[in-house]
Design a protein around this motif. Sequence first.
Motif, mmCIF file in Angstrom:
data_model
loop_
_atom_site.group_PDB
_atom_site.id
_atom_site.type_symbol
_atom_site.label_atom_id
_atom_site.label_comp_id
_atom_site.label_asym_id
_atom_site.label_seq_id
_atom_site.Cartn_x
_atom_site.Cartn_y
_atom_site.Cartn_z
ATOM 1 N N HIS A 13 25.029 -5.907 -55.303
ATOM 2 C CA HIS A 13 24.675 -4.597 -55.854
ATOM 3 C C HIS A 13 25.830 -4.101 -56.734
ATOM 4 N N PRO A 14 25.656 -2.975 -57.453
ATOM 5 C CA PRO A 14 26.729 -2.478 -58.329
ATOM 6 C C PRO A 14 28.055 -2.203 -57.629
ATOM 7 N N PRO A 32 34.538 -4.004 -58.567
ATOM 8 C CA PRO A 32 33.833 -4.844 -59.541
ATOM 9 C C PRO A 32 34.417 -6.246 -59.702
ATOM 10 N N GLY A 33 35.764 -6.351 -59.658
ATOM 11 C CA GLY A 33 36.398 -7.654 -59.810
ATOM 12 C C GLY A 33 36.015 -8.626 -58.704
ATOM 13 N N THR A 34 35.881 -8.110 -57.481
ATOM 14 C CA THR A 34 35.471 -8.954 -56.346
ATOM 15 C C THR A 34 34.003 -9.332 -56.468
ATOM 16 N N LEU A 35 33.173 -8.356 -56.846
ATOM 17 C CA LEU A 35 31.734 -8.620 -56.986
ATOM 18 C C LEU A 35 31.464 -9.668 -58.071
ATOM 19 N N ALA A 36 32.306 -9.673 -59.102
ATOM 20 C CA ALA A 36 32.114 -10.621 -60.203
ATOM 21 C C ALA A 36 32.252 -12.071 -59.736
ATOM 22 N N GLY A 37 32.983 -12.266 -58.630
ATOM 23 C CA GLY A 37 33.182 -13.618 -58.119
ATOM 24 C C GLY A 37 32.119 -14.054 -57.120
ATOM 25 N N SER A 56 30.040 7.091 -39.609
ATOM 26 C CA SER A 56 29.787 5.831 -40.321
ATOM 27 C C SER A 56 30.795 4.744 -39.979
ATOM 28 N N LEU A 57 30.351 3.504 -40.185
ATOM 29 C CA LEU A 57 31.226 2.325 -40.124
ATOM 30 C C LEU A 57 31.072 1.645 -41.474
ATOM 31 N N THR A 58 32.152 1.553 -42.238
ATOM 32 C CA THR A 58 32.063 0.962 -43.573
ATOM 33 C C THR A 58 32.992 -0.234 -43.673
ATOM 34 N N LEU A 59 32.434 -1.323 -44.181
ATOM 35 C CA LEU A 59 33.206 -2.554 -44.344
ATOM 36 C C LEU A 59 33.560 -2.707 -45.821
ATOM 37 N N TYR A 60 34.860 -2.811 -46.115
ATOM 38 C CA TYR A 60 35.339 -3.017 -47.487
ATOM 39 C C TYR A 60 35.764 -4.467 -47.636
ATOM 40 N N GLY A 61 35.372 -5.087 -48.747
ATOM 41 C CA GLY A 61 35.655 -6.502 -48.935
ATOM 42 C C GLY A 61 36.574 -6.775 -50.111
ATOM 43 N N PHE A 62 37.365 -7.848 -49.987
ATOM 44 C CA PHE A 62 38.368 -8.188 -50.996
ATOM 45 C C PHE A 62 38.397 -9.688 -51.241
ATOM 46 N N ALA A 63 38.783 -10.055 -52.451
ATOM 47 C CA ALA A 63 38.829 -11.472 -52.820
ATOM 48 C C ALA A 63 39.866 -12.235 -52.010
ATOM 49 N N ASP A 64 40.964 -11.552 -51.615
ATOM 50 C CA ASP A 64 41.992 -12.234 -50.815
ATOM 51 C C ASP A 64 42.708 -11.253 -49.880
ATOM 52 N N ASP A 65 43.542 -11.803 -49.006
ATOM 53 C CA ASP A 65 44.232 -10.991 -47.997
ATOM 54 C C ASP A 65 45.264 -10.052 -48.610
ATOM 55 N N PRO A 82 39.813 5.541 -48.352
ATOM 56 C CA PRO A 82 39.380 4.192 -48.725
ATOM 57 C C PRO A 82 38.773 4.100 -50.121
ATOM 58 N N ARG A 83 38.014 5.107 -50.524
ATOM 59 C CA ARG A 83 37.403 5.069 -51.863
ATOM 60 C C ARG A 83 38.462 5.067 -52.958
ATOM 61 N N LEU A 84 39.466 5.912 -52.796
ATOM 62 C CA LEU A 84 40.524 5.996 -53.802
ATOM 63 C C LEU A 84 41.368 4.716 -53.796
ATOM 64 N N ALA A 85 41.656 4.195 -52.594
ATOM 65 C CA ALA A 85 42.428 2.949 -52.490
ATOM 66 C C ALA A 85 41.683 1.809 -53.177
ATOM 67 N N GLN A 86 40.362 1.783 -53.011
ATOM 68 C CA GLN A 86 39.572 0.738 -53.663
ATOM 69 C C GLN A 86 39.550 0.946 -55.186
ATOM 70 N N ALA A 87 39.534 2.205 -55.615
ATOM 71 C CA ALA A 87 39.561 2.493 -57.054
ATOM 72 C C ALA A 87 40.854 1.992 -57.686
ATOM 73 N N VAL A 88 41.974 2.137 -56.947
ATOM 74 C CA VAL A 88 43.266 1.647 -57.444
ATOM 75 C C VAL A 88 43.182 0.141 -57.709
ATOM 76 N N LEU A 89 42.593 -0.587 -56.753
ATOM 77 C CA LEU A 89 42.495 -2.044 -56.882
ATOM 78 C C LEU A 89 41.406 -2.471 -57.860
ATOM 79 N N ALA A 90 40.505 -1.556 -58.194
ATOM 80 C CA ALA A 90 39.498 -1.856 -59.211
ATOM 81 C C ALA A 90 40.115 -1.784 -60.607
ATOM 82 N N VAL A 91 41.127 -0.926 -60.759
ATOM 83 C CA VAL A 91 41.767 -0.721 -62.061
ATOM 84 C C VAL A 91 42.946 -1.668 -62.278
ATOM 85 N N HIS A 92 43.744 -1.900 -61.202
ATOM 86 C CA HIS A 92 44.981 -2.688 -61.337
ATOM 87 C C HIS A 92 45.015 -3.855 -60.356
#
Length: 200
Positions: A13-14, A32-37, A56-65, A82-92
């Motif tokens: 999904h998006p 987005p970078g993780t989803l692209a893979g 809620s229980l939310t699972l966040y996923g990453f390409a590597d450790d 978590p949303r902001l932390a993920q945004a940081v890794l989406a940009v950089h």
Amino acid sequence: MIASVRGVVAAVHPDSAVIEVGGVGLQVQCAPGTLAGLKAGVEARLATSMVVREDSLTLYGFADDDEKQLFELLQTASGVGPRLAQAVLAVHTPDTVRRAIAGADLATLTRVPGIGKKGAEKMVVELRDRIGPMPLSDGAPAGMLRGDWQEQVRQGVLALGWTVAQADQAVAALAESIDGETPPVPVLLRQAIRLLGKTR
């Protein structure tokens, strides 16, 4: 805690993916970078971090450790969820984030939507000492020697308020001036400050 998941990608999904693990479809929030893979129907492994809230229980996923560890570290700064932390890794990339925090590069941090100047300053103050070792910049000036002392001097210069370009310039000048044994880092740092003092 679910530290990682491995299974066939059921859907992409998006902002998330569904990974089939043992007959159960786990929805994992990804940048987005993780989803692209990821590709539907193909097996994948994601490092994951579970965020538990009252509702809620939310699972966040990453390409590597490495991404996952930085995601978790960023959330220890006040005002970073978590949303902001993920945004940081989406940009950089993780390396860019570490350099920006260690070097107090607020301009890089504020490129992330949701992070203003004050938020970036807080991140630097609270995380600088815990961000871990700095990778050497790939954009090092030509002729610059590679070694631990360059990055230590570079980070020391950045911490004292000079720009990334000035720090790289000083380190390159020092590298060219060294003939024989490399002096201790504190000596090199003093030399770098002297060099930069002339350009201020």
